[in-house]
Design a protein around this motif. Sequence first.
Motif, short mmCIF file in Angstrom:
data_model
loop_
_atom_site.label_atom_id
_atom_site.label_comp_id
_atom_site.label_asym_id
_atom_site.label_seq_id
_atom_site.Cartn_x
_atom_site.Cartn_y
_atom_site.Cartn_z
N ASN A 84 -24.13 -44.52 -58.88
CA ASN A 84 -23.95 -43.08 -58.76
C ASN A 84 -22.88 -42.65 -59.77
N ILE A 85 -23.34 -42.13 -60.90
CA ILE A 85 -22.41 -41.82 -62.00
C ILE A 85 -21.35 -40.81 -61.57
N GLY A 86 -21.76 -39.84 -60.75
CA GLY A 86 -20.81 -38.81 -60.29
C GLY A 86 -19.65 -39.43 -59.52
N ALA A 87 -19.90 -40.61 -58.90
CA ALA A 87 -18.85 -41.26 -58.10
C ALA A 87 -18.35 -42.52 -58.80
N SER A 88 -18.64 -42.66 -60.09
CA SER A 88 -18.22 -43.88 -60.80
C SER A 88 -17.02 -43.58 -61.70
N SER A 89 -16.56 -44.62 -62.40
CA SER A 89 -15.36 -44.44 -63.24
C SER A 89 -15.66 -43.64 -64.51
N THR A 90 -16.92 -43.27 -64.74
CA THR A 90 -17.24 -42.38 -65.86
C THR A 90 -16.45 -41.08 -65.72
N VAL A 91 -16.32 -40.60 -64.48
CA VAL A 91 -15.57 -39.35 -64.27
C VAL A 91 -14.07 -39.55 -64.51
N LYS A 92 -13.61 -40.80 -64.56
CA LYS A 92 -12.19 -41.06 -64.86
C LYS A 92 -11.99 -41.34 -66.34
N GLY A 93 -13.06 -41.22 -67.12
CA GLY A 93 -12.93 -41.36 -68.56
C GLY A 93 -13.41 -42.69 -69.13
N GLU A 94 -13.99 -43.54 -68.31
CA GLU A 94 -14.46 -44.83 -68.82
C GLU A 94 -15.63 -44.58 -69.78
N THR A 95 -15.64 -45.31 -70.89
CA THR A 95 -16.72 -45.10 -71.87
C THR A 95 -18.00 -45.77 -71.37
N LEU A 96 -19.10 -45.37 -71.98
CA LEU A 96 -20.40 -45.92 -71.64
C LEU A 96 -20.40 -47.44 -71.84
N LEU A 97 -19.83 -47.88 -72.97
CA LEU A 97 -19.84 -49.31 -73.27
C LEU A 97 -18.98 -50.10 -72.29
N ASP A 98 -17.85 -49.52 -71.89
CA ASP A 98 -16.99 -50.23 -70.92
C ASP A 98 -17.69 -50.34 -69.57
#
Length: 336
Positions: A84-98
Amino acid sequence: MSLQLDEKGKLRHFLSIDGLSRELLIDILDTAESFATVPEQSVKKVPLLRGKTIVNLFFEASTRTRTTFELAAKRLSADVLNINIGASSTVKGETLLDTLRNLQAMHADMFVVRHQESGSAHFIARHVKPYVSIINAGDGRHAHPTQAMLDMFTIRRHKKEFGKLCVAIIGDILHSRVARSQINALNMLGTGEVRVITPKTLLPNGHHSLGVQVHHDLKTGLKGTDVIIMLRLQNERMSGAMLPSEAEYFRLYGLTEEKLCGAKSDAIVMHPGPINRGVEMDSQVADGPRSVILQQVSHGIAIRMAVMSMAMHQGTGEAKDWGGGPLSRGKRGSEA
Ligand code: NCD
C-alpha cells in the motif's frame, strides 16, 4: 539485446509489446487459453509458481489490474504481497529504487509495477537482480502490455482471424498507454485495418508512425468495423482544457446504440475500464448485447497467469499441461 528477453529469446520481463515477436504474442495468447479453465476447477489453482514471492507495487490507482494480477498470482500458487504505497515509506521520501532494493532484500522473485512515470518499468528492470522479473502494469502514458494482451485474447475469442478485421480505437489516444500497447499488438498480429477515432486535440504528434488510419468523425470512422474499443478521457494526464466540455465530447464521440448502427452488425464493444458512463459511452451500450467489457476482466486473469508463468521460466508447454490439458485433472489433487 532486448531487456525483455533472455539470451534464448524467452520472456524475462514483460515491459511493452514493442520489441516482442508475433510468435511470442501468440504463445502468450495460447498459454492464456490453457489457463482459462482453471477457474472452473474445484480447486482454482495450479502449482506452477509455488514457493515464489510476487510483489504488487502500485503507485497509481487501480481496481481491475491490481486485483486480477493478485488473483492470477494466487491461482499460480505464488505468495503475493500488496504494498500500500499510501501507507509505505514512499510518503516519507524514500526513492523508488530504495523501496525496490528493500523488497528485493526480502527475496521477492517478481514485481508487478504501476507507476505514473513513462519508462519506470524499464528503469526498474535495468536495476533489479538477475533472477527478479518485472511486469509492467502501466507506466504513465507509455505502455500497458497485459491490458493489450487481454484485449487481443478477447478479440481472438470472438473473431478468430486478425488479418480480416477492422478495429477502431476511440477517444483519448494522446494520453492512453492502453491505446499505444493495443496498436502495437494489433499491428504485430497482422490486423487488417487499425483506426483511431479522436478529436484533433487528443491525437499524438507522432501518429504517422503508429500504423493507423486517423478519423475525426465517429460516424465515418465506425463504418464497417468489427471491433470497437472505447477509451476513458485521461483527465489526470491533461495539463489544460483539451475539450470544450464532457457533454460536447459525448455528443461527438460518445458511443450510443444509434451510432453503433454504423458498425458491422456483429461488432463487439470493448473498454479497458473504468467506464465513465455518459462521457465515452452510454449505459445501453456498456450493458448491451455487444459489450464484452466484463469478459475482458475475466480474460485478464488468464493473460496475467500466462505472462507471469512465462517470465518465471515455467515453460509454456508445462503451463499448458497444468492449465487446460488432460493432465490438469490428474494433477489437481496433488497441489496444496
Ligand atoms: C487503464 C489504465 O489504468 O491505463 N485501465 C486499466 O488498467 N484497466 C485505462 C484507464 O485508466 O482509463
